[in-house]
Design a protein around this motif. Structure first.
Motif, short mmCIF file in Angstrom:
data_model
loop_
_atom_site.label_atom_id
_atom_site.label_comp_id
_atom_site.label_asym_id
_atom_site.label_seq_id
_atom_site.Cartn_x
_atom_site.Cartn_y
_atom_site.Cartn_z
N HIS A 152 0.84 -1.20 0.00
CA HIS A 152 0.00 0.00 0.00
C HIS A 152 0.87 1.25 0.00
CE1 HIS A 152 -3.52 2.46 1.06
NE2 HIS A 152 -2.73 3.07 1.92
N GLN A 153 1.93 1.23 0.82
CA GLN A 153 2.83 2.38 0.89
C GLN A 153 3.59 2.58 -0.42
OE1 GLN A 153 6.44 1.96 1.31
NE2 GLN A 153 7.00 4.07 1.83
N GLN A 154 4.02 1.48 -1.05
CA GLN A 154 4.73 1.57 -2.32
C GLN A 154 3.82 2.11 -3.42
OE1 GLN A 154 8.16 0.77 -3.05
NE2 GLN A 154 8.16 1.05 -0.84
N LYS A 183 -14.16 -0.12 -14.99
CA LYS A 183 -12.81 -0.32 -14.44
C LYS A 183 -11.78 -0.25 -15.56
CE LYS A 183 -12.47 -3.48 -11.23
NZ LYS A 183 -12.55 -4.78 -10.53
N VAL A 184 -10.70 0.47 -15.28
CA VAL A 184 -9.62 0.64 -16.25
C VAL A 184 -8.36 -0.02 -15.69
CG1 VAL A 184 -8.20 2.29 -17.50
CG2 VAL A 184 -10.61 2.80 -17.07
N GLY A 185 -7.80 -0.94 -16.44
CA GLY A 185 -6.62 -1.66 -15.97
C GLY A 185 -5.35 -0.86 -16.20
N MET A 186 -4.39 -1.04 -15.28
CA MET A 186 -3.09 -0.38 -15.39
C MET A 186 -2.07 -1.19 -14.59
SD MET A 186 -4.00 2.89 -12.99
CE MET A 186 -5.57 3.11 -13.82
N ILE A 187 -0.81 -0.96 -14.87
CA ILE A 187 0.26 -1.68 -14.18
C ILE A 187 1.20 -0.68 -13.53
CG2 ILE A 187 2.24 -3.21 -14.45
CD1 ILE A 187 0.81 -4.56 -16.74
N TYR A 188 1.46 -0.89 -12.22
CA TYR A 188 2.43 -0.09 -11.49
C TYR A 188 3.69 -0.92 -11.30
CZ TYR A 188 -1.38 3.02 -9.98
OH TYR A 188 -2.43 3.90 -9.94
N GLU A 189 4.80 -0.42 -11.79
CA GLU A 189 6.08 -1.10 -11.58
C GLU A 189 6.81 -0.35 -10.48
OE1 GLU A 189 9.56 -1.22 -14.46
OE2 GLU A 189 8.63 -3.18 -14.82
N ILE A 190 6.93 -0.99 -9.32
CA ILE A 190 7.47 -0.27 -8.15
C ILE A 190 8.72 -0.97 -7.62
CG2 ILE A 190 5.24 0.65 -7.49
CD1 ILE A 190 4.95 -1.50 -5.47
#
Length: 800
Positions: free
Chosen positions: A547-549, A793-800
């Motif tokens: 959650h923090q990332q 809903k719209v899909g997306m990718i977070y690279e963290i």
């Protein structure tokens, strides 16, 4: 609407306050006062004019030192609350006389003087921990009236930047931690400690881990308290055999958890009079045994008998502390449930009723044991006078159920707080009482606790075995509370160092001795709460880390106002009737505050060009606030948006134009500084569109007002301001028609993956553990009960 759930309590320059003033005729004095207030606000705006105005107001908090405050009311109300607290808070500590002596003398009484030693330990343990530590010290470390481990953590995070989720935006540094302090040695010491904490990532992690450990232990109490309380109460009919007692207890536990859905208000308070009867019974029975059997047990008030007890028993005496500590089980409930009452009410109820009743019960049982030492295995029921046996048995079972109910409800409330602060996977939270805000029911957790209680009761079968596990959970929470309150005394209260040292040394020493004793029985059942807490901590830690990332990623990739403005100018974007809410529920700025007033919940700002009727909005919730059903939320949103429109027109029409130091012109704009620059914002957009065929009336944008040259005459300035004003009534009708045509949600469905260069541990947590929790708990739209026909809903990718 991209929605930021922002945990803030108050903001200066409340739009509701000014709007309210606009509805009433004002005298000359009131008008002068209002103009003075506006000028004061402009000074604050000017200092932060480079910051996003929504972020600024969202971070603008007003605090008082919480150890000086509580829910104050008339004495009549305080006495009423004190009476109510007896039935809510003290069920656990009040039923401890059922099993303390049996859990202490597990091998029988070898020396009658040991009875005086144990009684003396019980007396001074109750005096030191519940009375002095909690009633007169810890209760004042509340978070605006709310208590518990998370309340202590949130209080510390407000005064020092030690939260793992960033809360060091310019508006936070400027306002959130602001206090006017007189220079002193204590202040300098507090500043040094605060700086060290803020610079140390290790200190932040340790503080967070201690908080979730305490939280996990309290949740563990939600498993162990029902088991030991119900088994002890049903033990009054042990003539049927131990197996019968176990099965009857399991039946009661199943019924207890099945009725949780009706809520604490209906379940617990139905039996609340039983707690008052219970204290009356144990007081009367204790006094009866005291005067009938042995009045000399009062010698136990001499602490010399404690020293003699340890000299005589050595290691065995130290081990027996694991049973004695059960006399203070439920003490943490006084602090955790403080939000339903106030500090004086709890102080009155404990000092005036609970404390003397417990002393009478333990003294009476000691007098009985001095004459019948072989009855220690079932001291309480054996000491009851014959005619009172069955009435006491019935009241004892009712009291045990209430004690269980209090800890189960406490577990629900803590999980609800953890959920709001991003420390627990999403679960369904049902608020069961309009009267008491903290009373919630969580179906998934309820049935998990029920299964755990049945397994523990069937596996351990007796209270003395469960007590080995119970003691660890009780003392661990107390140790964590001592450490957190000591930190609050150092950083926030700025208490003199010798008082802090006295507090820490005395209570840490007492609790460490007890903790070492309960740990001795680790292999005999003490492992249970630690294993349970470890599993919960891993789950909460994984969820909070991810959650923090995510928060940090979104903070770095916020959608700017300029981007939104350019997007809506694109003619290829189709506009549909109704209101569209572009919502990013995981993107929020955490100010750990328990509750936010409804009139301070919504903050708006209109996105340029104004003709497109797009608004950014911050929606602020405290960690104990109810998140409404969509229908009610939409109603509140639209009503507050209309109020914002009405208020905006009022300010634009009446507010003066002021030249700022940098040469720009400042026009009061709904409590926000208007400077014509694109500002970063983590808040979101409300798109209001009445109809495809609806003509968009021309307006003078606020940008043209902002760029207005300050060298123009005041009359010209005022005429331009007046030219920008539209009829507020027409605008509000427009918004209302849009709502009637439908409200639709656009939510981001973000998949989180670890960067290729990440460590193996981070890849495991982000790529496997976190997705596992997400799949097996509720999704955001499920938690908010958003109808599927109005959700995109719209899909997306977070690279963290």
């Amino acid at each position: 609407m991209e929605m930021e759930t922002n945990m803030a309590e108050k903001h200066s320059g409340s739009q509701a306050e000014t709007a309210e003033q606009g509805d009433q005729p004002t005298t000359a004095a009131e008008g002068a006062e209002r103009e003075s207030n506006i000028r004061e606000r402009k000074v604050s705006w000017a200092r932060l004019r480079r910051s996003d105005s929504l972020n600024m107001e969202a971070g603008n908090l007003s605090f008082n030192p919480t150890h000086h405050t509580s829910r104050q009311g008339s004495w009549g109300r305080t006495v009423s609350l004190a009476f109510q607290s007896i039935g809510v808070i003290y069920g656990d500590i009040g039923t401890s006389p059922l099993y303390v002596y049996a859990s202490t003398f597990t091998e029988g009484i070898q020396n009658k003087n040991d009875i005086l030693g144990v009684l003396s330990l019980i007396i001074y343990t109750i005096v030191l921990v519940p009375m002095i530590k909690y009633v007169f010290l810890v209760l004042w470390a509340n978070d605006n009236g709310d208590g518990g481990t998370f309340a202590l953590y949130s209080l510390i995070c407000r005064y020092a930047n030690v939260s793992l989720i960033p809360n060091d935006q310019p508006e936070d540094r400027e306002l959130s931690n602001y206090r006017l302090d007189t220079p002193s040695d204590q202040l300098r010491r507090a500043q040094k400690i605060k700086e060290k904490l803020e610079k140390s990532i290790t200190a932040k992690i340790v503080l967070f881990l201690a908080t979730i450990l305490g939280t996990s232990m309290v949740i563990g109490d939600g498993v162990l308290t029902p088991c030991i309380s119900v088994l002890s109460a049903v033990g009054g009919i042990n003539s049927l055999g131990q197996d019968a007692v176990v099965y009857i207890s399991i039946g009661i536990l199943i019924i207890l958890f099945c009725v949780q859905r009706f809520g604490t208000d209906k379940v617990g308070y139905t039996f609340a009079p039983a707690i008052c009867l219970w204290f009356l019974f144990i007081t009367g029975i204790g006094l009866y045994n005291f005067f009938k059997h042995d009045v000399t047990v009062l010698r136990a008030f001499n602490p010399k008998y404690i020293v003699d007890y340890f000299r005589r028993n050595g290691k065995k005496g130290w081990v027996s502390l694991g049973g004695i500590v059960l006399c203070i089980t439920g003490t943490e409930a006084m602090f955790a449930d403080l939000g339903h009452f106030n500090v004086p009410a709890v102080q009155i109820s404990f000092s005036g009723i609970v404390f003397p009743s417990l002393l009478a019960a333990y003294i009476g049982q000691a007098a009985y044991l001095s004459k019948f030492p072989d009855h220690v295995a079932n001291t309480f029921y054996d000491s009851i006078p014959g005619p009172l046996y069955w009435p006491t048995f019935v009241v004892a079972n009712a009291a045990a159920i209430i004690a269980s109910q209090a800890m189960i409800s406490g577990a629900f409330a803590i999980i609800s707080q953890s959920l709001s602060l991003g420390c627990f996977p999403r679960v369904k939270v049902v608020h069961t009482s309009a009267k008491y805000e903290g009373q919630v029911y969580i179906p998934e957790i309820n049935y998990l606790l029920m299964v755990a209680c049945v397994i523990v009761t069937y596996g351990f079968k007796t209270t003395d075995k469960i007590s080995h596990a119970y003691g660890i959970a009780v003392v661990a929470v107390m140790l964590i509370t001592t450490c957190l309150v000591t930190l609050i005394m150092l950083v926030i209260w700025k208490t003199k160092i010798w008082l802090i040292s006295l507090f820490f040394v005395v209570f840490m020493s007492v609790e460490l001795v007890y903790f070492s004793s309960v740990l001795y029985k680790f292999t005999q059942g003490g492992y249970l709460p630690l294993a349970f807490s470890l599993a919960l901590m891993i789950m909460m830690g994984v969820w909070h880390y991810a959650h923090q990332q995510r928060y940090v990623f979104e903070l770095k990739n916020k959608v700017s106002t300029a981007y939104v403005s350019d997007l809506v100018k694109n003619r290829d974007v189709n506009r549909l009737p109704g209101i569209g809410l572009l919502s990013s529920l995981c993107l929020h700025k955490v100010h750990p505050i328990s509750k936010v007033a409804l009139e301070e919940r919504f903050l708006f700002r209109q996105v340029e060009p104004r003709d497109y009727r797009i608004f950014r909005c911050v929606v602020r919730y405290g960690y104990k606030d109810l998140i409404e059903e969509p229908k009610e939320f939409e109603r509140q949103l639209v009503e507050n948006l209309k109020e914002y429109i009405r208020h905006e027109h009022f300010i634009l029409d009446d507010g003066p134009v002021e030249q700022m130091p940098d040469g720009t012109t400042n026009v009061p704009h709904s409590g926000l500084l208007v400077d014509g620059k694109a500002r970063r914002s983590s808040s979101s957009a409300v798109h209001v569109e009445d109809s495809l065929e609806q003509p968009v009336p021309p307006r003078v944008s606020s940008g043209s007002i902002q760029s207005f040259n300050a060298s123009k005459s005041a009359n010209s300035s005022n005429s331009i301001v007046a030219a920008s004003v539209h009829d507020a009534g027409e605008e509000m009708q427009f918004v209302q028609r849009a709502r009637e045509q439908g409200v639709f949600y656009l939510m981001g469905e973000a998949e989180v993956v670890a960067e290729q260069k990440s460590s193996l541990l981070k890849k495991f947590v982000i790529n496997y553990a976190y997705p596992f929790l997400r799949r097996n708990f509720r999704q955001g739209e499920t938690t908010l009960a958003i109808p599927h026909t109005r959700l995109l809903k719209v899909g997306m990718i977070y690279e963290i």
